[in-house]
Design an enzyme around this catalytic site. Structure first.
Site, PDB file in Angstrom:
ATOM      1  N   HIS A  89       0.852  -1.181   0.000  1.00  0.00           N
ATOM      2  CA  HIS A  89       0.000   0.000   0.000  1.00  0.00           C
ATOM      3  C   HIS A  89       0.892   1.235   0.000  1.00  0.00           C
ATOM      4  O   HIS A  89       2.075   1.155   0.354  1.00  0.00           O
ATOM      5  CB  HIS A  89      -0.895   0.024   1.244  1.00  0.00           C
ATOM      6  CG  HIS A  89      -1.982  -1.017   1.232  1.00  0.00           C
ATOM      7  ND1 HIS A  89      -2.853  -1.169   0.177  1.00  0.00           N
ATOM      8  CD2 HIS A  89      -2.343  -1.946   2.165  1.00  0.00           C
ATOM      9  CE1 HIS A  89      -3.707  -2.153   0.451  1.00  0.00           C
ATOM     10  NE2 HIS A  89      -3.420  -2.643   1.648  1.00  0.00           N
TER      11      HIS A  89
ATOM     12  N   CYS B 274      -0.494   2.813  -4.301  1.00  0.00           N
ATOM     13  CA  CYS B 274      -1.215   4.043  -4.582  1.00  0.00           C
ATOM     14  C   CYS B 274      -0.298   5.242  -4.398  1.00  0.00           C
ATOM     15  O   CYS B 274       0.640   5.214  -3.612  1.00  0.00           O
ATOM     16  CB  CYS B 274      -2.411   4.191  -3.644  1.00  0.00           C
ATOM     17  SG  CYS B 274      -3.758   3.049  -4.010  1.00  0.00           S
TER      18      CYS B 274
END
Length: 521
Positions: free
Chosen positions: A358, A401
């Site tokens: 992430h 991301c």
């Protein structure tokens, strides 16, 4: 707009060639004398000057474009680009396209150079009084003929007083006569510094053209201008021979210099791209950090597929691969310290570091959810910190991301963010050092997507193109970005991929041949 290779008008028309020429004739009838001069000017460098000088109508110009294979019934995009530039956008309907479609394709298919665009823009900003003053300043070196602003600039170019790398004369004129045009020149310099130079499209690449483009010019500029001003000056150009060994592919990477908008000069960015040759038995190390489980963030289902295919592909390319699963912040520091001091770098030609996790803008999460700046990771491998990798390409691919926005437009998840965490600026992401490449799964501000069974779109596409495009692997990062634009989630969101600099890679076919992976579509 239909994809390249398809007609932009009804394929049911009888006598298609006549129909296409009729459309060209209609366009010609709607263009005036000044429009023709504009077209001729924009075609300089693409069509022989003698042919342009003899052209008295738009149809003459079209005929030359057809002869030079710059225009065809199957691919009239260059004409669409010209009409767009001269602000004859209503005429695009005769090519069955819209200005929005042209704008979307321009970043990857633009034929008119930035320099020619600049001169055309300046000509529109120079009125008759401005032109009279400029002619007065250069009276001794100008012919005694009536000039328009466009012919005046064309004459300066023809006489060698200005070119794409020398705008001193033009800047002096604008500074004295019409200072507001200096903004156009500064804009040109910035765009030229960060311009992504792509090679001509080959037949294999044609299938990617004409589809919905992934990254707009604005997206690219936003990403590149976020890099540090001093970053990635190309001080080194490694050259280690040119012979492939051990049956593994010989990789040649061009343009591995940084892309800082304010510091990268044109010769560095377009003419003196660094060349790295890989000829050692040991290609180098590939480190993969694969985070699946986190303290509170959602598990990254499907990430094992990414780690698996990355490992397989880079082993196939001749790298020694090390995979680290569910890495905490402390463990990440241990991995970085170990790799920084790894003696194996001395015998390798390249270093690859892949992070699957992430993330946030300019940073990635460890499995214990510590936010680690990308710069902090990359800084371990500068020439000062890791001398064994000096003047060798260091490639970082990050599937994470870089923001919270979804670009509007099977089970899909975003590599989610923790909104409680403060964003990290990309200005601190890149070391002020040569020989680095940073490939992000998405541009700043956007999420990246991962299939919970098949893996992430970015990594799967990256590996697929590494395999498929050998030996002509000329645009794999650009193609990775393009294919992202065609992938959509069930709610119509698309992912924007990003690379931090222009890169082209070619390779020889490894032996033995690689088996196909059923997990990659």
């Amino acid at each position: 707009m239909k994809s390249q290779g398809q007609h932009w008008y009804s394929s049911s028309d009888k006598n298609c060639k006549v129909s296409f020429r009729e459309k060209l004739l209609i366009i010609d009838s709607n263009l005036g004398v000044q429009d023709v001069e504009n077209l001729k000017f924009l075609c300089i460098g693409l069509v022989p000057n003698k042919k342009l000088e003899k052209s008295s109508s738009a149809s003459d110009v079209f005929e030359h474009l057809l002869a030079e294979d710059l225009l065809s019934e199957e691919d009239p995009f260059f004409l669409a680009e010209l009409l767009y530039i001269i602000r004859q956008k209503k005429l695009l309907q005769h090519l069955n396209c819209t200005k929005e479609e042209v704008e979307r394709l321009l970043p990857t298919r633009q034929r008119v150079s930035l320099f020619r665009n600049l001169l055309y823009e300046l000509s529109e900003g120079i009125d008759s009084e401005n032109l009279k003053d400029m002619i007065f300043l250069l009276k001794d070196s100008l012919p005694k003929t009536e000039m328009t602003s466009l012919s005046f600039l064309a004459f300066l170019e023809k006489q060698g007083k200005i070119d794409e790398d020398n705008l001193t004369c033009l800047e002096d004129l604008c500074k004295t006569v019409v200072p507001k045009l200096l903004r156009n020149i500064e804009k040109y310099k910035r765009e030229k510094a960060i311009q992504i130079v792509t090679p001509p499209v080959d037949k294999e690449a044609e299938s990617y053209q004409g589809e919905e483009e992934l990254v707009s010019q604005t997206d690219v500029k936003t990403f590149l201008e976020a890099l540090p001003q001093e970053s990635w000056q190309n001080k080194h150009a490694g050259s280690n021979g040119n012979r492939a060994t051990n049956g593994a592919p010989s990789l040649v990477s061009r343009g591995m210099q940084g892309a800082s908008a304010n510091t990268l000069n044109s010769e560095t960015s377009t003419k003196r791209a660094a060349v790295y040759r890989m000829n050692r038995n040991h290609r180098g190390l590939c480190v993969i950090v694969n985070n699946h489980s986190f303290t509170s963030l959602k598990d990254r289902q499907g990430t094992h597929k990414d780690a698996e295919i990355l490992s397989h592909v880079f082993q196939w390319l001749g790298f020694t691969v090390h995979i680290h699963n569910n890495v905490t912040k402390v463990e990440m520091e241990m991995v970085l310290q170990k790799q920084k001091c790894n003696p194996a770098h001395a015998d390798g030609d390249c270093f690859v570091f892949c992070i699957l996790t992430h993330g946030r803008f300019g940073a990635v999460y460890s499995s214990d959810e510590a936010l680690i700046p990308i710069r902090e990771i990359m800084s371990h491998f500068t020439a000062l910190q890791c001398p064994r990798l000096a003047e060798k390409p260091k490639l970082f691919f990050i599937q994470a991301c870089q923001g919270e926005e979804i670009q509007p437009s099977v089970s899909i998840e975003a590599d989610a963010l923790n909104p409680e965490q403060a964003p990290t600026s990309l200005q601190d992401s890149i070391p002020a050092e040569a020989d680095f490449l940073l490939g992000l799964a998405t541009v700043p501000g956007y999420v990246s997507f991962r299939h919970v069974e098949e893996g992430s779109w970015y990594i799967q596409s990256l590996c697929n193109h590494l395999k498929k495009l050998v030996p002509r692997m000329l645009k794999f990062l650009e193609k990775t970005m393009e294919i992202r634009g065609r992938k959509r989630t069930v709610w119509g969101a698309k992912q924007i991929s990003a690379t931090s600099l222009p890169t082209a890679i070619s390779a020889q076919t490894p032996r033995p041949p690689m088996r196909r992976w059923s997990s990659v579509s």
